[in-house]
Design an enzyme around this catalytic site. Sequence first.
Site, short mmCIF file in Angstrom:
data_model
loop_
_atom_site.label_atom_id
_atom_site.label_comp_id
_atom_site.label_asym_id
_atom_site.label_seq_id
_atom_site.Cartn_x
_atom_site.Cartn_y
_atom_site.Cartn_z
N HIS A 61 0.83 -1.19 0.04
CA HIS A 61 0.11 0.01 0.07
C HIS A 61 0.90 1.41 -0.03
O HIS A 61 2.07 1.48 0.43
CB HIS A 61 -0.71 0.23 1.16
CG HIS A 61 -1.97 -1.06 1.36
ND1 HIS A 61 -2.58 -1.41 2.45
CD2 HIS A 61 -2.18 -1.99 0.23
CE1 HIS A 61 -3.48 -2.39 1.96
NE2 HIS A 61 -3.20 -2.78 0.98
N TYR A 131 0.43 1.62 12.91
CA TYR A 131 0.99 2.52 11.63
C TYR A 131 0.76 3.85 12.28
O TYR A 131 -0.51 4.42 12.82
CB TYR A 131 0.04 2.43 10.61
CG TYR A 131 -0.15 0.94 10.05
CD1 TYR A 131 -1.30 0.27 10.71
CD2 TYR A 131 0.39 0.52 8.95
CE1 TYR A 131 -1.85 -0.98 10.41
CE2 TYR A 131 -0.05 -1.03 8.75
CZ TYR A 131 -1.00 -1.55 9.39
OH TYR A 131 -1.44 -2.89 9.00
C1 T46 Z 1 -6.32 3.23 6.50
C2 T46 Z 1 -7.64 3.11 6.49
C3 T46 Z 1 -8.50 2.25 6.03
N1 T46 Z 1 -9.70 2.48 6.56
C4 T46 Z 1 -10.86 1.64 5.89
C5 T46 Z 1 -10.40 0.85 4.60
C6 T46 Z 1 -10.96 -0.48 4.66
O1 T46 Z 1 -12.23 -0.61 4.56
C7 T46 Z 1 -10.59 -0.90 6.08
C8 T46 Z 1 -9.14 -1.56 6.20
O2 T46 Z 1 -8.35 -0.79 5.32
P1 T46 Z 1 -7.23 -1.34 4.51
O3 T46 Z 1 -7.78 -2.85 3.78
O4 T46 Z 1 -6.58 -0.72 3.43
O5 T46 Z 1 -6.10 -1.94 5.69
P2 T46 Z 1 -5.03 -2.84 5.43
O6 T46 Z 1 -5.10 -3.58 4.41
O7 T46 Z 1 -4.45 -3.39 6.93
O8 T46 Z 1 -3.91 -1.59 5.25
C9 T46 Z 1 -3.13 -1.43 6.32
O9 T46 Z 1 -1.99 -2.29 6.03
C10 T46 Z 1 -0.84 -1.76 5.07
C11 T46 Z 1 0.07 -2.95 4.99
C12 T46 Z 1 -0.53 -0.45 5.03
O10 T46 Z 1 0.59 -0.09 4.56
C13 T46 Z 1 -1.83 0.65 4.97
O11 T46 Z 1 -1.17 1.91 5.22
C14 T46 Z 1 -2.72 0.13 6.01
O12 T46 Z 1 -3.84 0.90 5.99
O13 T46 Z 1 -10.49 0.14 6.84
C15 T46 Z 1 -10.42 3.65 6.99
O14 T46 Z 1 -11.64 3.90 7.30
N2 T46 Z 1 -9.58 4.59 7.49
C16 T46 Z 1 -8.41 4.39 7.37
O15 T46 Z 1 -7.44 5.50 7.67
#
Ligand code: T46
Length: 178
Positions: A61, A131
């Site tokens: 990401h 993070y």
């Molecule tokens: C970052 C974020 C996400 N979201 C929502 C979006 C998705 O519906 C859910 C999970 O997000 P995401 O699938 O992007 O989460 P990860 O896949 O764990 O991503 C994370 O892990 C990888 C390794 C990273 O480097 C990213 O910066 C970090 O966000 O939360 C929000 O509502 N607010 C937020 O600030």
Amino acid sequence: MKTLPTRIKDVYIIKSKIRTDKRGAFYKTYNENIFKEYNLCTEFKESYYSISKKDVIRGMHFQLPPFDHEKLVYVPKGKIIDVVLDMRKKSQTFGEYVDIELSEKNKLSIYIPKGCAHGFKSLEDNTITVYNVSTAYNPDYDSGVRWDSFGMDWEIDNPIVSNRDKGFKDFAEFRIPF
Ligand SMILES: Cc1cn([C@H]2C[C@H](O)[C@@H](COP(=O)(O)OP(=O)(O)O[C@H]3O[C@H](C)C(=O)[C@H](O)[C@H]3O)O2)c(=O)[nH]c1=O
């Protein structure tokens, strides 16, 4: 707190200062003066954490300009292999990556500059990854490239990956804005 460079410019490994006593342990993950000394970002706009089962892969990401951000990542519980991919076209290590174990045990953090993609594989159930990011989340600028498209051997056959992460373009196909 020690700040160690890696072979990718501006990616640092930070060894936290650890204090233990009869109650347990205490470790510091951020200090403005030390970060300033190494010219690292000292303004984090958001902090969040994820909880991962074993064999989860999250990534790779990044946020697109103008919402691209620096990240400070650590693992207060559990263990991950953390991976940072250099996507800065003018960088001498463009297309290269570093991988490092971050864990409750080693108490290491990783500092990730703008223009780098971040991901990890969780090695234990209930791993907590924290993070800290220098710009707020913007879903329209939140992007990524496929975890299996830049040469990293994750040493796993069937990881648990979100449909979103599965749907990213390969690194080679991505129109890089950094
Ligand atoms: C970052 C974020 C996400 N979201 C929502 C979006 C998705 O519906 C859910 C999970 O997000 P995401 O699938 O992007 O989460 P990860 O896949 O764990 O991503 C994370 O892990 C990888 C390794 C990273 O480097 C990213 O910066 C970090 O966000 O939360 C929000 O509502 N607010 C937020 O600030």
